[in-house]
Design an enzyme around this catalytic site. Structure first.
Site, short mmCIF file in Angstrom:
data_model
loop_
_atom_site.label_atom_id
_atom_site.label_comp_id
_atom_site.label_asym_id
_atom_site.label_seq_id
_atom_site.Cartn_x
_atom_site.Cartn_y
_atom_site.Cartn_z
N ASP A 69 1.56 2.31 3.67
CA ASP A 69 1.26 1.18 4.57
C ASP A 69 -0.22 1.26 4.98
O ASP A 69 -0.70 2.33 5.35
CB ASP A 69 2.16 1.23 5.81
CG ASP A 69 2.02 -0.01 6.67
OD1 ASP A 69 2.82 -0.94 6.46
OD2 ASP A 69 1.13 -0.04 7.53
N ILE A 70 -0.93 0.11 4.89
CA ILE A 70 -2.33 0.07 5.33
C ILE A 70 -2.36 0.04 6.86
O ILE A 70 -1.72 -0.82 7.48
CB ILE A 70 -3.06 -1.15 4.76
CG1 ILE A 70 -3.10 -1.06 3.22
CG2 ILE A 70 -4.48 -1.25 5.30
CD1 ILE A 70 -3.77 -2.24 2.55
N GLU A 110 1.50 -5.58 3.77
CA GLU A 110 0.57 -4.49 3.51
C GLU A 110 1.31 -3.22 3.12
O GLU A 110 0.81 -2.11 3.29
CB GLU A 110 -0.34 -4.25 4.72
CG GLU A 110 0.34 -3.67 5.94
CD GLU A 110 0.94 -4.73 6.87
OE1 GLU A 110 1.18 -4.43 8.03
OE2 GLU A 110 1.20 -5.86 6.41
#
Length: 800
Positions: free
Chosen positions: A677-678, A720
């Protein structure tokens, strides 16, 4: 060089007290930008008993700084005009020091201190409505302009600027909460520079000059924030702000001023219409249908300004009267361009094109061919003329030879010998050249007549009626228009060599040729010309502007070969030095020549066609089969691919990963699943915009793929969120891979269109295949590991 006398004084009424909010205007004044154009500008800060809109409407000030509530004033009949948006996003917010107020719905029954125009601000109202709060639910107080009133509890919330009061409260150590309309989907314009319709009518050039100088000042102010802050501190510091607070304010406002293309001042019709709908729902606007054409930048200050040169065949006044409706139509439908009509006389066409004083040209076909030959001008459309009775549109025209009816001689061409003939200009196709060809066809040359050129069609008609010329020639439709205008009586006119052409609505003496072309000059970009062409072709024949301009719209460019052929026969520019030979015959009759050649070739290839028919069909079948195979393969790739990033989409990744899972279970080989996950991706979107966010996602995926093996599986499963499956890899190997991925991402950066350097990190969760019964269980465990990584501070790896 000044365009006005130095005593030309104008004033600008601000919507608040002096601060960085108005820096561009101070810069334009102090750096001499206003003085350069001959304007003496007085900048007036807001007083408690004044209202900006009232000052502009009553001409107390020529220009003002307003807000989106100008739409309400315009709808209610006030003659206000928006010139440009100083801030694309509004810095106006509500600030409260009451700990019980954290959302707009908490404002019910509370006192809110706002200025008059802020109470009708679109962003302010949209924020309230988003939480179901009506204006009747709150108590509005007149703004005191004293932040201390908020601190002392004299009001529950105060309308403030994001770039101003938060800094002051932080310096005093006072806790506060900001209610920002942008957080509630109300991302509307901030300050709008505006004026009155009377200013636009009386002083259009001065308005343009003032706006351009102001925008120049804003560009300098935002590029030199510290120097600008020092100038305000020295000369405009009525609020006694510190230099640091002014610098803080400038940095905050800079991020609100530019649009997505990095430009200042842009006004979007779509955004304005959205704001107007909000006001309509709130019943703040009148019930009458209201046009925005005279409200949104009617001078095209924030558009690409283009000049359409129109041949002034009937004089400048008539030219502007006829063709201004066309400009009005184009300016109404074009989003990025603004057209201005420029009448041009015959003898000034060349100079206007060479100096690039015009961008497009509407002229007769003879002039067009000459300009195309010498300067590369290219036609994009052809005029469709309208009959006087609004019927029978035509895209052709001719010449009219006429005399005063009282004359007794025969109305034939031969009778013109020795007569005084008035024409428009040597380069007037309808007002001389077509008549000249008819004269030559009937055995008359220039020496056989007393020829004079009078400059305009109207002058020719009046000369004949006044008796100073025996005969005149003008283009078709001239006599009918002058009769309709009441300047002549057609009963006083007699045609010479009168002709009839099918479905042609005007009196005519000659053959017909294609109507005036609308041409583009070589320096005009292709996409701009395409915008103009699309607007022209889409012009409805029954639109108000088309009727006022006496046209029926536009068509794709016609073939002007007949005009070229005539000019060559008469040895007129640009063919004055050419002889009419075989090539001219071919050009003049190329349709029939091509038709005959085509029929001959058709007969020759007929037998070959039947002989090779079977081979051709077989080849086509093979080609279509190949094309179908390629198309199916492309569709299969589309079904597997995430459109934004180019990696596998969620559906295909899950399907393939389940196969990986079954193989690993059956063979007892290791399988690692990484959930990625960003970090703080929402902040990236909110701060830099979704366009930058999308670019970050692509940038991340491109770099991850450099670390993967061919057997590794990589896909996007959410906004994301990403998943990587590593086959035949131990847990320690997966952890080593994840650390290498973390380090690579830390070193990444992206430069957006505003030159911001955007960096980011990722969090990673790892799960190894153990006793999981399905891939979903394994993926769920990697998600749990990701959850631990995010709640342990992010930018790290966790294994479950």
């Amino acid at each position: 060089m000044p365009i006005y006398a130095h005593d030309d004084k104008v004033s600008l009424q601000l919507s608040w007290l002096h601060q960085f909010q108005f820096a561009g205007f101070y810069a334009a004044k102090e750096r001499g930008y206003y003085e350069e154009i001959g304007l003496d500008v007085t900048i007036k800060e807001l007083k408690h008993d004044s209202h900006v809109v009232d000052d502009i409407v009553t001409q107390t000030s020529e220009f003002g700084v307003g807000r989106s509530s100008l739409l309400i004033d315009h709808s209610n009949g006030l003659p206000v005009v928006a010139l440009g948006a100083i801030f694309q996003r509004s810095p106006s917010v509500l600030i409260t020091t009451d700990p019980d107020i954290s959302t707009p719905k908490d404002l019910r029954g509370k006192k809110i201190m706002v200025t008059r125009d802020q109470s009708n601000s679109a962003s302010f109202m949209a924020m309230l409505f988003s939480d179901g709060v009506r204006l009747d639910d709150i108590e509005l107080q007149p703004h005191s302009f004293r932040l201390q009133d908020l601190i002392d509890g004299k009001t529950d919330a105060m309308a403030c600027y994001l770039s101003n009061e938060p800094y002051l409260l932080q310096k005093q150590g006072i806790d506060f909460h900001i209610l920002n309309p942008a957080d509630h989907g109300a991302d509307y314009y901030g300050d709008i520079l505006f004026t009155s319709q009377q200013q636009i009518i009386d002083h259009p050039d001065r308005t343009k000059a003032f706006y351009d100088a102001s925008l120049r000042g804003w560009k300098w102010a935002l590029e030199n924030i510290e120097e600008m802050a020092a100038l305000i501190y020295d000369k405009y510091n009525s609020q006694q702000k510190t230099l640091d607070s002014l610098i803080f304010e400038g940095e905050a406002l800079k991020g609100l001023a530019y649009d997505e293309q990095g430009e200042l001042g842009h006004l979007s019709r779509e955004k304005i219409e959205t704001i107007l709908k909000l006001y309509d729902l709130s019943r703040l606007t009148s019930d009458q249908e209201d046009s925005l054409d005279d409200f949104i930048d009617p001078l095209g200050l924030n558009k690409i300004r283009l000049k359409l040169g129109v041949l002034s065949k009937r004089g400048d006044e008539n030219t502007l009267k006829r063709w201004t409706p066309l400009a009005d139509y184009l300016n109404r439908v074009l989003q990025d361009e603004h057209i201005e009509i420029v009448p041009i006389h015959f003898n000034r066409l060349n100079a206007a094109i060479v100096s690039k004083k015009i961008d497009f040209l509407l002229t007769n076909p003879m002039n067009y061919i000459n300009m195309a030959h010498h300067y590369g001008v290219s036609r994009i459309a052809t005029l469709n003329n309208r009959g006087i009775d609004q019927e029978q549109p035509t895209n052709h025209f001719g010449g009219v030879i006429f005399r005063k009816k009282a004359m007794s001689t025969s109305p034939e061409i031969a009778s013109l010998k020795g007569k005084r003939l008035a024409a428009v200009n040597a380069n007037s196709f309808g007002g001389w050249v077509m008549a000249y060809e008819l004269l030559k066809e009937n055995g008359l040359n220039k020496d056989d007549i007393s020829l004079s050129f009078l400059g305009t069609h109207d002058a020719v008609v009046q000369a004949v009626l006044a008796g100073s010329a025996d005969v005149g020639t003008v283009r078709t439709d001239t006599l009918e228009h002058m009769s309709q205008e009441g300047s002549i009586d057609l009963d006083d006119i007699e045609l010479i060599h009168s002709m009839k052409h099918e479905a042609f609505p005007f009196m005519v003496s000659t053959s017909l040729n294609p109507e005036w072309p609308f041409a583009r000059l070589g320096h005009v970009p292709e996409h701009v010309a395409n915008h103009i062409l699309t607007a022209l072709i889409s012009m409805p024949s029954d639109s108000e502007e088309a009727i006022d301009a006496a046209i029926s719209g536009w068509s794709v460019p016609l073939d002007y070969t007949s005009v070229r052929t005539m000019l060559k026969r008469l040895k007129l520019p640009p063919y004055e030095h050419l002889d009419f030979g075989v090539s001219d015959v071919i050009e003049a009759y190329r349709f029939w020549i091509f038709l005959i050649l085509f029929l001959i070739i058709l007969l020759l290839v007929r037998n070959l066609y039947y002989t090779h028919l079977n081979n051709t069909l077989e080849r086509k079948v093979r080609e279509r089969t190949t094309e179908l195979s390629k198309a199916n393969k492309h569709l299969e790739e589309l079904a597997h691919t995430d459109m934004l990033t180019g990696i596998y989409n969620r559906r295909y990744l899950i399907e393939t990963a389940e196969n990986y899972f079954k193989v690993s279970q059956r063979n007892g080989t290791p399988l690692q699943v990484l959930s990625i996950d960003i970090d703080y991706f929402k902040n990236i979107n909110d701060t830099y915009g979704h366009q930058t966010g999308d670019a970050i996602l692509r940038h991340f995926c491109d770099n991850v793929q450099t670390l993967l093996r061919e057997s590794d599986l990589f896909g996007r499963v959410g906004g994301e969120e990403f998943v990587i499956c590593l086959q035949n890899t131990s847990l320690s190997g997966a952890e080593l891979f994840a650390q290498r991925l973390l380090e690579q991402v830390r070193g990444l950066s992206y430069i957006d269109s505003m030159k911001n350097n955007v960096t980011f990190t990722v969090s990673i969760g790892i799960a190894e295949l153990q006793s999981d019964r399905s891939f979903d269980q394994l993926l769920n465990r990697s998600d749990q590991a990701l959850y631990k990584a995010k709640h342990s501070g992010r930018d790290r790896v966790k294994t479950l």
